[in-house]
Design an enzyme around this catalytic site. Structure first.
Site, short mmCIF file in Angstrom:
data_model
loop_
_atom_site.label_atom_id
_atom_site.label_comp_id
_atom_site.label_asym_id
_atom_site.label_seq_id
_atom_site.Cartn_x
_atom_site.Cartn_y
_atom_site.Cartn_z
CD GLU A 9 40.55 18.37 -40.66
OE1 GLU A 9 39.83 19.17 -41.13
OE2 GLU A 9 41.38 18.48 -39.77
CG ASP A 155 45.26 19.73 -37.37
OD1 ASP A 155 46.55 19.81 -37.91
OD2 ASP A 155 44.26 20.13 -37.76
#
Length: 224
Positions: A9, A155
């Site tokens: 991220e 994820d």
């Protein structure tokens, strides 16, 4: 075959514009099966957090303020991935950020051929269809209800399942193999009741019907 499912991220879209990694996670696979070994670190980007980025991953500048710098986690991260292939959704994006961070702290960058891009795999298998992670989870009926924000480790867990499906799905013998390993590695033999052999010779009625059919034929080969 060891592989690492990887996700990051960031504060934005381009490291050349000053954007940084704020979370990095990896999940180990052996022969496409998760081993339970993971790596996850939140990282202080030493800059502000744009609102649009925070809306995606939910990580604020305040939350990240006391987290380690990338330089502190770089070597543990490299030790975790080793020389394994890296399974990444949209690999070009994550590799660009990883290499920018590694270069900034004086470490060797990762070659592009280390990455297996699941976006490319999905586009090849489903031309014209949506290939973002949520769409692929829906296609393969993978539960992603916990994904209210983009979190790197979550994820990775979802991508590991998607990657398995893109690679051909679970092998039919996988469940049996696991069961045998749990029992000590040996398959248990099952006693089977013996059945009498079925008769194959013709009955008297069948022989009579056969003779009647032959009588209607001229010079049948069965009587030569």
């Amino acid at each position: 075959m060891r592989e690492i499912v990887l996700d990051t991220e960031t504060t934005g879209l381009d490291p050349a514009a000053g954007h940084r990694i704020v979370e990095i996670a990896g999940l180990e696979l052996l022969h496409h099966v998760p081993t339970g070994r993971t790596f996850r670190e939140f990282i202080n980007p030493q800059r502000d957090m744009p609102e649009e980025a925070e809306r995606i991953h939910g990580l604020s500048a305040e939350f990240l303020a006391d987290k380690p710098l990338f330089a502190a986690i770089a070597q543990p991260f490299l030790d975790f991935i080793g020389d394994a292939k890296l399974v990444i959704h949209n690999a070009q994006f994550d590799m660009k950020f990883l290499n920018a961070e590694l270069k900034a702290v004086g470490l060797t960058t990762l070659p592009s051929d280390r990455a297996i891009d699941t976006v490319a795999m999905a586009r090849k298998r489903f031309p014209g269809a949506q290939v973002n992670l949520d769409a692929l989870c829906r296609r393969f009926e993978i539960d992603n209800s916990a994904r209210t924000f983009h979190g790197a480790l979550l994820d990775c867990e979802l991508l590991a399942e998607v990657y398995l499906e893109l690679s051909g799905g679970r092998q039919p013998g996988l469940t049996l193999e696991r069961q045998q390993q749990q029992r000590g590695g040996a398959a248990q033999s099952v006693a089977r009741a013996a059945r009498p052999a079925r008769p194959h010779s013709a009955s008297d009625d069948e022989k009579a019907a056969h003779d009647a059919m032959l009588a209607k034929l001229s010079d049948p080969i069965w009587r030569q």
